[in-house]
Design a protein around this motif. Structure first.
Motif, PDB file in Angstrom:
ATOM      1  N   THR A 193       0.966  -3.216  -2.863  1.00 43.76           N
ATOM      2  CA  THR A 193      -0.182  -2.446  -2.379  1.00 43.76           C
ATOM      3  C   THR A 193      -0.882  -3.134  -1.204  1.00 43.76           C
ATOM      4  O   THR A 193      -1.207  -2.489  -0.201  1.00 43.76           O
ATOM      5  CB  THR A 193      -1.200  -2.229  -3.519  1.00 43.76           C
ATOM      6  OG1 THR A 193      -0.534  -1.631  -4.638  1.00 43.76           O
ATOM      7  CG2 THR A 193      -2.336  -1.307  -3.079  1.00 43.76           C
ATOM      8  N   LEU A 194      -1.143  -4.429  -1.329  1.00 48.20           N
ATOM      9  CA  LEU A 194      -1.924  -5.150  -0.309  1.00 48.20           C
ATOM     10  C   LEU A 194      -1.144  -6.271   0.379  1.00 48.20           C
ATOM     11  O   LEU A 194      -1.741  -7.121   1.023  1.00 48.20           O
ATOM     12  CB  LEU A 194      -3.199  -5.733  -0.942  1.00 48.20           C
ATOM     13  CG  LEU A 194      -4.228  -4.740  -1.467  1.00 48.20           C
ATOM     14  CD1 LEU A 194      -5.431  -5.472  -2.058  1.00 48.20           C
ATOM     15  CD2 LEU A 194      -4.699  -3.801  -0.364  1.00 48.20           C
ATOM     16  N   ARG A 195       0.168  -6.286   0.235  1.00 46.91           N
ATOM     17  CA  ARG A 195       1.029  -7.333   0.823  1.00 46.91           C
ATOM     18  C   ARG A 195       0.830  -8.679   0.120  1.00 46.91           C
ATOM     19  O   ARG A 195      -0.283  -9.052  -0.218  1.00 46.91           O
ATOM     20  CB  ARG A 195       0.765  -7.539   2.328  1.00 46.91           C
ATOM     21  CG  ARG A 195       1.365  -6.485   3.220  1.00 46.91           C
ATOM     22  CD  ARG A 195       1.366  -6.915   4.685  1.00 46.91           C
ATOM     23  NE  ARG A 195       0.051  -7.278   5.206  1.00 46.91           N
ATOM     24  CZ  ARG A 195      -0.289  -8.505   5.557  1.00 46.91           C
ATOM     25  NH1 ARG A 195       0.572  -9.501   5.448  1.00 46.91           N
ATOM     26  NH2 ARG A 195      -1.493  -8.748   6.044  1.00 46.91           N
ATOM     27  N   LYS A 196       1.915  -9.384  -0.035  1.00 47.41           N
ATOM     28  CA  LYS A 196       1.836 -10.708  -0.647  1.00 47.41           C
ATOM     29  C   LYS A 196       1.229 -11.690   0.356  1.00 47.41           C
ATOM     30  O   LYS A 196       1.743 -11.853   1.463  1.00 47.41           O
ATOM     31  CB  LYS A 196       3.234 -11.189  -1.079  1.00 47.41           C
ATOM     32  CG  LYS A 196       3.191 -12.542  -1.784  1.00 47.41           C
ATOM     33  CD  LYS A 196       4.562 -12.953  -2.300  1.00 47.41           C
ATOM     34  CE  LYS A 196       4.477 -14.314  -2.985  1.00 47.41           C
ATOM     35  NZ  LYS A 196       5.762 -14.739  -3.565  1.00 47.41           N
ATOM     36  N   PRO A 197       0.146 -12.366  -0.018  1.00 48.96           N
ATOM     37  CA  PRO A 197      -0.488 -13.307   0.912  1.00 48.96           C
ATOM     38  C   PRO A 197       0.294 -14.620   1.003  1.00 48.96           C
ATOM     39  O   PRO A 197       1.067 -14.956   0.109  1.00 48.96           O
ATOM     40  CB  PRO A 197      -1.867 -13.567   0.291  1.00 48.96           C
ATOM     41  CG  PRO A 197      -1.926 -12.781  -0.967  1.00 48.96           C
ATOM     42  CD  PRO A 197      -0.575 -12.288  -1.294  1.00 48.96           C
TER      43      PRO A 197
END
Length: 301
Positions: A193-197
């Motif tokens: 959903t929010l990209r792997k940091p």
């Protein structure tokens, strides 16, 4: 202003200057809020007494006046306790301090605010995009923050409740592994959903304690400023788990704090499994957490 975090094992507070955004003083005391919670479903009178004594010591240390702005929050132990209203009324009656039981989402958001500030102070470029694990006494919160977007999930996997429910290290290990399916599911969803940091961050007692040990400190010589920004690996967790397990309890508690000797092992097991599930090679540790997030948020509002 003063921000107070009543956790499942520890009470932590900070006196914060809103004008300069600096800590004036801080306070921490092990009160074992969740002691026997698994068995009794409530907070014991002994735990309430420990909390009240800690708060009265805190008031003296911080020289709290009647006009002082105080924001006091309580987390998983009080969320779960059947006698929460009784506990909060006894605390207010004895200390004058009124606590708000916050949701897991609010807890995650406050902690993320503090961690972002910590990463910024440590000169991390992507300080607003990180995966955060916060291992508490009664629950573990995992949060993914990407700029203004926050996804979080609270798992009823805490070091106090886990240790009191499962009596041996082997039983604790098995119990933690059984919970990994849910955690992996959330991580997959969050990363999609929010990209792997690039940044994996850990707040709370277990990671900060291991970071302090790695830096050559113990409970008595602990320095939060030095701990902030310390990098840990899974190998560090394995090294200290083995070393601490071999120690007598008295020696272990000299390093990690009285009342934390058995809990630190549970915390390491939880931390290690999440570390592996998230597939990171290293983790940045921030001592700044819920209390700092509450203070920063209150100052800004």
């Amino acid at each position: 202003m003063i921000a107070i975090d009543l956790g499942s094992n520890t009470i932590r507070a900070v006196k914060y200057d809103c004008a300069t955004h600096t800590k004036l003083d801080e306070f921490e005391r092990i009160v074992k809020t969740a002691d026997k919670l698994v068995k009794t479903q409530g907070i014991t009178d002994d735990a309430i007494e420990r909390i009240i004594n800690a708060l009265n010591d805190l008031k003296q240390r911080f020289h709290i006046s009647e006009n002082e702005k105080i924001k006091a929050v309580a987390t998983e132990a009080l969320r779960s306790a059947q006698n929460k209203d009784y506990v909060l009324s006894k605390i207010k009656e004895a200390t004058g301090i009124e606590f708000e039981i916050i949701s897991p989402e609010a807890e995650a958001n406050y902690t993320a605010i503090a961690v972002e500030k910590c990463l910024e102070k440590c000169d991390y470029v992507n300080h607003n995009h990180f995966l955060l694990v916060d291992i508490g006494g009664g629950s573990t919160e995992i949060t993914l923050k990407n700029k203004e977007n926050v996804l979080s999930e609270s798992f009823k996997l805490g070091i106090v409740t886990l240790t009191q429910r499962h009596k041996t290290p082997e039983a604790i290990k098995i119990a933690v592994k059984k919970r990994m399916k849910d955690i992996k599911g959330f991580l997959d969803f969050a990363f999609n959903t929010l990209r792997k940091p690039k940044l994996f961050v850990a707040s709370s007692g277990t990671p900060t304690t291991i970071a302090a040990l790695k830096l050559g400190m113990n409970y008595a010589t602990y320095d939060a400023k030095k701990v902030n920004g310390t990098v840990l690996s899974v190998e560090d967790l394995d090294f200290w788990a083995e070393k601490l397990m071999k120690m007598e309890m008295k020696k272990r508690e000299e390093l990690v704090g009285v009342g934390r000797g058995d809990l630190i092992i549970s915390g390491i097991y939880i931390f290690k499994e999440i570390f592996k599930a998230a597939k990171y090679r290293e983790c940045v540790v921030c001592d700044d957490g819920l209390r700092e997030g509450v203070a920063i948020s209150e100052c800004e509002s």
